[in-house]
Write a protein that holds these residues in place. Structure first.
Motif, short mmCIF file in Angstrom:
data_model
loop_
_atom_site.label_atom_id
_atom_site.label_comp_id
_atom_site.label_asym_id
_atom_site.label_seq_id
_atom_site.Cartn_x
_atom_site.Cartn_y
_atom_site.Cartn_z
N LEU A 31 -2.37 -0.71 11.36
CA LEU A 31 -3.52 -1.30 10.67
C LEU A 31 -4.18 -2.35 11.54
O LEU A 31 -5.42 -2.45 11.60
N GLY A 32 -3.39 -3.15 12.24
CA GLY A 32 -3.96 -4.12 13.16
C GLY A 32 -4.71 -3.46 14.30
O GLY A 32 -5.79 -3.92 14.72
N GLU A 33 -4.19 -2.37 14.83
CA GLU A 33 -4.87 -1.65 15.91
C GLU A 33 -6.21 -1.09 15.44
O GLU A 33 -7.21 -1.15 16.18
N ILE A 34 -6.24 -0.56 14.23
CA ILE A 34 -7.49 -0.02 13.69
C ILE A 34 -8.52 -1.14 13.53
O ILE A 34 -9.69 -0.97 13.90
N GLY A 35 -8.11 -2.26 12.99
CA GLY A 35 -9.04 -3.38 12.81
C GLY A 35 -9.62 -3.86 14.14
O GLY A 35 -10.82 -4.15 14.25
N GLN B 202 -16.14 6.55 11.03
CA GLN B 202 -15.72 7.27 9.83
C GLN B 202 -14.25 7.68 9.94
O GLN B 202 -13.50 7.62 8.96
N GLU B 203 -13.85 8.12 11.14
CA GLU B 203 -12.45 8.49 11.34
C GLU B 203 -11.54 7.27 11.15
O GLU B 203 -10.48 7.37 10.52
N LEU B 204 -11.97 6.12 11.69
CA LEU B 204 -11.16 4.92 11.55
C LEU B 204 -11.07 4.46 10.10
O LEU B 204 -10.02 4.00 9.64
N ALA C 237 -7.83 3.74 5.24
CA ALA C 237 -7.53 3.94 3.82
C ALA C 237 -6.16 4.60 3.65
O ALA C 237 -5.38 4.24 2.75
N LYS C 238 -5.84 5.56 4.52
CA LYS C 238 -4.56 6.24 4.45
C LYS C 238 -3.41 5.29 4.77
O LYS C 238 -2.37 5.30 4.09
N VAL C 239 -3.60 4.45 5.79
CA VAL C 239 -2.56 3.49 6.17
C VAL C 239 -2.35 2.47 5.07
O VAL C 239 -1.23 2.09 4.74
N THR C 240 -3.46 2.00 4.46
CA THR C 240 -3.35 1.02 3.37
C THR C 240 -2.59 1.60 2.18
O THR C 240 -1.74 0.92 1.58
N ALA C 241 -2.89 2.88 1.86
CA ALA C 241 -2.15 3.53 0.77
C ALA C 241 -0.67 3.65 1.11
O ALA C 241 0.20 3.46 0.26
N GLY C 242 -0.37 3.93 2.38
CA GLY C 242 1.02 4.01 2.80
C GLY C 242 1.75 2.68 2.68
O GLY C 242 2.91 2.62 2.30
N LEU C 243 1.03 1.59 2.97
CA LEU C 243 1.63 0.26 2.83
C LEU C 243 1.94 -0.04 1.37
O LEU C 243 2.99 -0.60 1.05
N ASP C 244 1.00 0.31 0.48
CA ASP C 244 1.25 0.09 -0.95
C ASP C 244 2.47 0.87 -1.42
O ASP C 244 3.29 0.37 -2.19
N SER C 245 2.59 2.12 -0.94
CA SER C 245 3.74 2.95 -1.32
C SER C 245 5.04 2.35 -0.79
O SER C 245 6.06 2.34 -1.48
#
Length: 552
Positions: A396-400, A425-427, A432-440
């Motif tokens: 997530l930090g790398e994406i930001g 758009q890819e990022l 969003a996928k990484v954030t959902a994974g963190l919540d899980s």
């Protein structure tokens, strides 16, 4: 440079996808003139704007707004975004809080003009409903069908609203009315049709409800006035749930029905149709107040949990005798799709299930196995969640950082934003996928160790089970239902001779139940606790209970 997100939508599947492209092109031209960089686009195709909750594109737009990915929302017009005042005001408050403005082809949307335009958009929908209803009433006056499918008819090609009789299906309709008048029940008629492999109006099988219908809504084949040469319109009205946005039907009073005679569509004569209606009324009167009161009696301890072992369907009440209430597979009764027509006494199932629960669940080995499996699985999940969370946080930090570099490149060097749209758009999707994974991962980490008091409560609940529990308080029911997810009844189908005849041996009358428990679900893996898929024992009709086999 101001970052802009474009939103486009069209409402009907009869419109063309080209509408989306035209809206986006117009918005891009507007952004170019105003010096705004288009970061991403969001769209909803063939979806009404009357409810924001059902539009995935709009929901994605609001989620991106929460992540501060843009500064302005651009659309062709306000009605592309909102057709409901409540949706507008809720979204506007949130966007104002996030510092995001609204722009359309006519300029920036202010507070007052935005509210007025949202009101006008909602009023347009209301007017459209009125105009649509007026058009349908005109169709009815022309003696044409205003919509909906009816078994026995098909639409005439290139003549909207006109129907013609399908003679093969019409013969089935006449046979249904004749069998009903002759004394057969809708369930018996459905069974016969399924045995003859007659194709139903929809679905795979005929059901009793397809034929019997719903009196208040005027549905079902026996209540369809079209078979008697009358179109009856306005039986129901559609209302929209403001929470879910789903359209629901509500029955209208009979004085609001619109009726038109269409003799050329008659399939059964008036005498046959009226006779069927009188029989239906008489059968409804046979439901005495005592029977109605029994149907409203409190639920039994395992209501809704008892299922047929042959097809997996629910088991329903089929009346009672001196021995008590009897159950039968609902699929067998309604459509004949199950071959198990055995009738089982509910008292026997309850007593056998409770005895099985007490014997199996109170066994020390069972409790020890559950505790060990639960805690071992908890530790494994926690370790995996910690490792996975660290990896996701790094990504997530790398994406930001990469997204920030792209924005700096556009602002500082003046490079065209269009070159980076695809990558951004890819990022965003990966973020969003990484954030959902963190919540899980956080949810997995929240699994707590099994507290000793929980085990005490579990043991106490098992001890308090009563072999003779028939109708207890809701609290007593809840205690037992905490331990059970389903009771599967295995019974060999009865032979033609019926119960109590020589054609039925003791094996034919034996009933076995499997009890599915909730403890396996707590472990997260049913394989870790196989003893919960246990056999509760067996019984022979008329001979009482046999104890369950130890260790199963």
């Amino acid at each position: 440079m101001i970052r802009a997100a474009i939103y486009a939508r069209f409402s009907s599947d009869r419109q063309k996808d080209r509408s989306i492209d035209d809206q986006i092109a117009l918005c891009r031209d507007l952004c170019a003139r105003e010096g705004m960089a288009v970061i991403s686009t969001f769209e909803d195709r063939a979806i009404s704007g009357s409810a924001a909750v059902n539009r995935p594109g709009f929901q994605a737009l609001m989620q991106a707004a929460e992540n501060s990915l843009f500064d302005v929302v651009v659309a062709e017009d306000m009605d592309r975004i909102f057709r409901d005042q409540a949706d507008y005001h809720n979204a506007r408050k949130r966007l104002d809080f996030l510092g995001i403005t609204l722009h359309t082809a006519s300029g920036k949307v202010g507070t007052i003009d935005g509210a007025l335009r949202a009101l006008m958009s909602e009023q347009f929908i209301e007017n459209l409903r009125v105009h649509t209803r007026r058009g349908l009433e005109g169709v009815l006056r022309d003696r044409r069908h205003a919509g909906g499918r009816a078994y026995g008819y098909r639409a005439v090609k290139d003549k909207p609203g006109e129907l013609e009789i399908v003679e093969e299906e019409a013969e089935i309709v006449r046979q249904i009315f004749a069998d009903y008048i002759a004394g057969k029940t809708p369930r018996q008629i459905a069974h016969d049709l399924n045995k003859r492999s007659v194709r139903p109006p929809r679905g795979r099988l005929w059901n009793g409800s397809t034929i019997n219908g719903h009196v208040a809504r005027g549905g079902g084949m026996l209540l369809n006035d079209l078979y008697a040469g009358r179109i009856v319109w306005n039986k129901v009205r559609m209302v929209k749930d403001p929470t879910t946005g789903k359209r629901l039907s509500r029955p209208n009073p009979r004085e609001q029905y619109k009726i038109v005679e269409v003799p050329h569509l008659r399939i059964v004569d008036d005498d046959t149709f009226k006779t069927a209606q009188l029989i239906k009324i008489e059968r409804r009167r046979d439901a005495t107040p005592a029977t109605a009161q029994k149907a409203r009696a409190p639920k039994r301890v395992f209501s809704g949990l008892i299922r047929c072992g042959s097809c997996g369907g629910g088991m329903c009440s089929v009346g009672s005798d001196r021995k008590g209430l009897r159950l039968q597979c609902s699929a067998y009764r309604e459509s004949g799709s199950c071959d198990n027509g055995r009738r089982i006494y509910l008292n026997d199932i309850e007593a056998l299930a409770i005895k099985g629960l007490r014997q199996h669940l109170a066994h020390p080995a069972v409790i020890t196995e559950f505790v060990d499996a639960y805690n071992a699985e908890r530790k494994r999940l926690k370790k995996e969640a910690t490792t996975e969370r660290a990896r996701l946080e790094r990504r997530l930090g790398e994406i930001g950082r990469e997204m920030k570099r792209i924005v700096d490149c556009i602002v500082i060097t003046g490079m065209p934003p269009e070159q980076f749209v695809g990558r951004m758009q890819e990022l965003e999707a990966e973020k969003a996928k990484v954030t959902a994974g963190l919540d899980s991962a956080k949810e997995s980490d929240n699994v707590i160790a099994l507290h000793p008091k929980a085990l005490d409560r579990y043991k106490r609940a098992v001890v308090e089970l009563s072999d003779h529990l028939k109708r207890g308080t809701p609290m007593e029911f809840a205690t037992i239902r905490e331990l059970v997810t389903a009771i599967i009844v295995h019974a060999s189908p009865s032979r033609p001779g019926g119960a109590g005849t020589k054609a039925n041996t003791e094996d034919d009358r034996t009933v076995r139940i499997d009890i599915k428990g909730r403890l396996a679900a707590l472990c997260g893996n049913p394989a870790l606790f196989p003893n919960m898929a246990m056999s509760g024992g067996s019984l022979v009709a008329g001979e009482g209970l046999e104890p369950p086999t130890p260790g199963l």
